[in-house]
Scaffold this motif. Structure first.
Motif, mmCIF file in Angstrom:
data_model
loop_
_atom_site.group_PDB
_atom_site.id
_atom_site.type_symbol
_atom_site.label_atom_id
_atom_site.label_comp_id
_atom_site.label_asym_id
_atom_site.label_seq_id
_atom_site.Cartn_x
_atom_site.Cartn_y
_atom_site.Cartn_z
ATOM 1 N N PHE A 1 -14.179 4.299 -22.628
ATOM 2 C CA PHE A 1 -12.950 5.083 -21.935
ATOM 3 C C PHE A 1 -13.231 6.640 -21.914
ATOM 4 O O PHE A 1 -14.314 7.089 -22.583
ATOM 5 N N LYS A 2 -12.618 7.327 -21.027
ATOM 6 C CA LYS A 2 -12.829 8.781 -20.819
ATOM 7 C C LYS A 2 -11.440 9.262 -20.554
ATOM 8 O O LYS A 2 -10.426 8.816 -19.993
ATOM 9 N N PHE A 3 -11.353 10.405 -21.252
ATOM 10 C CA PHE A 3 -10.038 11.128 -21.316
ATOM 11 C C PHE A 3 -10.226 12.397 -20.900
ATOM 12 O O PHE A 3 -11.098 13.159 -21.297
ATOM 13 N N SER B 1 -4.837 14.776 -20.800
ATOM 14 C CA SER B 1 -4.571 13.808 -21.970
ATOM 15 C C SER B 1 -4.683 14.399 -23.491
ATOM 16 O O SER B 1 -4.181 13.746 -24.212
ATOM 17 N N LEU C 1 -2.889 9.864 -27.393
ATOM 18 C CA LEU C 1 -4.194 9.317 -27.231
ATOM 19 C C LEU C 1 -4.454 8.415 -28.350
ATOM 20 O O LEU C 1 -4.950 7.354 -28.106
ATOM 21 N N ILE D 1 -16.010 6.611 -26.368
ATOM 22 C CA ILE D 1 -15.162 7.299 -25.660
ATOM 23 C C ILE D 1 -15.553 8.812 -25.177
ATOM 24 O O ILE D 1 -16.209 9.470 -26.402
ATOM 25 N N VAL E 1 -14.739 12.516 -24.050
ATOM 26 C CA VAL E 1 -13.584 13.598 -24.005
ATOM 27 C C VAL E 1 -14.144 14.891 -23.239
ATOM 28 O O VAL E 1 -15.142 15.411 -23.686
ATOM 29 N N TRP F 1 -8.583 7.417 -18.164
ATOM 30 C CA TRP F 1 -7.217 7.697 -18.457
ATOM 31 C C TRP F 1 -6.809 8.893 -17.747
ATOM 32 O O TRP F 1 -7.340 10.109 -18.253
ATOM 33 N N LYS F 2 -6.022 8.911 -16.845
ATOM 34 C CA LYS F 2 -5.520 10.083 -15.967
ATOM 35 C C LYS F 2 -4.180 10.349 -15.924
ATOM 36 O O LYS F 2 -3.438 9.433 -16.436
ATOM 37 N N ASP F 3 -3.847 11.274 -15.428
ATOM 38 C CA ASP F 3 -2.206 11.827 -15.296
ATOM 39 C C ASP F 3 -1.361 11.012 -14.019
ATOM 40 O O ASP F 3 -0.439 11.253 -13.699
ATOM 41 N N PHE G 1 -2.462 7.552 -18.683
ATOM 42 C CA PHE G 1 -2.207 7.666 -20.132
ATOM 43 C C PHE G 1 -0.712 7.743 -20.149
ATOM 44 O O PHE G 1 -0.095 7.926 -21.235
#
Ligand code: ADP
Ligand code: ASP
Ligand code: MG
Length: 430
Positions: A5-7, A11, A21, A35, A37, A221-223, A280
């Motif tokens: 996963f990448k935030f 996020s 999150l 993950i 970040v 995981w984006k907006d 997200f």
């Protein structure tokens, strides 16, 4: 199944976002193996401004900016862990390191100093996120990306040493279902100096990790729920694309779709790892998938905008033709200054280049060219790139707008317009 996963910064912008999150990860099955970040919210911009003031002559401004970054992070630590937590101590320690680095590197070359400062945002954010995941029972191990992503010393745009990076990541050990959590954007030289991969580089970091771990899938995981056929902030009627190929995603991001860093796609393509883009904010919304198979995104028109463009019309003073040697001479200057030609157009006696408005990079190039070349420039332009264009659509876009330069091949059309003739919010013609 190995999932990564990448935030991004949005996020984890504040304590509530980090809690959200945490809930999101706790609810995912199977859990991600790793993950990646980014820095919190706008921290990277704040660090760039801090660097500017550290190298300037206004110590009060520097102190104020450093205090603002400290306050932002400590406020989140306090909201999440209460007063006087060990996380707050860790953050204070990092910020003291940052302050010391400024004193040490004030006279160092700018790109090196940049990386020692601006890379700190991810070290701060990951301390908070790792601590929170452990707090809610998601066993998480904080890993220092400077020991995993090994690069050359091209500061601000470091190149990956793939063999060394692969070796470091492969030697990571993991206890049980522990999640590895590391920073995007940063790496280090073999000698241990912090480097960065270029703005927005956390996407690339995640892809490097996914390749080295031979992941089954990578999720950003984006907006936004996925990839659209234009930036939904700029085009009122942009539509999400359910699926597209690596090749198409690479073209769109290279031409300026700022949702994914263009360097992200190659490592994934090498191993055929699908990239899923999810929201997200709406985790249940249908995502977009980028993978080996083409999809609707490979066929329908897509639009990329680049604002604040400069057109340079370059001809040689002695009237020679623009041959290959001359082009190489001119383009080498731009490459060395880190200026990308967003559009290139060649005629017998002139070369036209469109670049981003970056005065600090452009000024020395123009100065160096001045002796042999005459350069006419025009500012305040917008470059629109259309993938899979159709004539009627282009005609609609061109109506009532001056086209300063245009270029078209079977798959891509480009138009250079005057900014003053472009809307703030665009409409994709039917
Ligand atoms: P992150 O911080 O997670 O890296 P970004 O802000 O870099 O996220 O990317 C998400 C943003 O990209 C969206 O808010 C959206 O405005 C913008 N964007 C630009 N082009 C596109 C596109 N073609 N599809 C979706 N989003 C896009
Ligand atoms: N924090 C870095 C930036 O804002 C890297 C990233 O978020 O991708 O550019
Ligand atoms: Mg980004």
């Amino acid at each position: 199944m190995t999932r990564i996963f990448k935030f991004g910064g949005a996020s984890i912008r504040d304590a509530d976002a980090i809690r959200h999150l945490g809930d999101l990860i706790a609810g995912e099955a199977p859990k991600p193996q790793a993950i990646v970040v980014s820095a919190m919210g706008n921290t990277t911009n704040a660090l760039e401004a801090l660097l500017g003031s550290a190298r300037g002559d206004d110590p009060a401004d520097y102190r104020q900016r450093l205090a603002a970054i400290r306050d932002d992070h400590l406020a989140v630590a306090e909201a999440m862990f209460g007063p006087g937590s060990s996380v707050a101590d860790e953050l204070a320690q990092r910020l003291a390191e940052l302050d010391a680095a400024h004193r040490a590197h004030r006279q160092a070359p700018y790109p090196f100093h940049y990386d020692q400062t601006v890379g700190m945002g991810e070290l701060l954010s990951t301390a908070l996120v790792a601590a929170w995941l452990n707090e809610i029972g998601v066993a998480t191990r904080w890993c220092d990306a400077r020991t995993l992503i090994i690069t050359d010393d091209r500061h601000q745009a470091a190149n990956i040493d793939w063999a060394a990076t692969q070796e470091r990541i492969a030697s990571l050990t993991q206890a049980g279902d522990e999640v590895l959590l590391t920073q995007g954007f940063i790496g280090a030289t073999a000698g241990g100096a912090m480097t960065t991969l270029g703005r927005e580089g956390s996407d690339f970091s995640a892809a490097i990790l996914a390749e080295a771990l031979d992941a089954d899938e990578l999720t950003f995981w984006k907006d936004v729920p996925g990839l659209y056929n234009a930036d939904p902030r700029r085009f009122a009627n942009a539509r999400q694309m359910a699926q597209l190929s690596y090749e198409e995603a690479l073209e769109q991001t290279w031409h300026g779709a700022k949702v994914i860093h263009p360097r992200t796609l190659a490592p994934l393509q090498r191993r055929g790892i699908p990239l899923t883009v999810r929201s997200f904010l709406e985790p249940d919304a249908p995502p977009s998938i980028i993978g080996p198979e083409p999809g609707e995104g490979d066929r329908q028109p897509a639009f990329m905008l680049r604002d604040d463009q400069v057109l340079l019309d370059i001809s040689i003073r002695d009237g020679s033709f623009v041959d290959e040697a001359l082009m190489a001479e001119v383009l080498t200057r731009f490459a060395e200054a880190g200026l990308h030609a967003n559009l290139l157009d060649v005629e017998a006696l002139r070369l036209r280049l469109v670049v981003d408005h970056r005065p600090e990079r452009l000024a020395p190039v123009l100065e160096a060219l001045d002796e042999r070349f005459s350069v006419a420039r025009q500012d305040d332009l917008v470059l629109l790139t259309v993938r899979h264009p159709v004539d009627a659509l282009l005609a609609h876009l061109d109506a009532d707008r001056t086209r300063l330069v245009e270029r078209c091949n079977a798959t891509t059309a480009q138009r250079l317009y005057l900014a003053a003739e472009c809307p703030d919010t665009w409409q994709i013609p039917d």
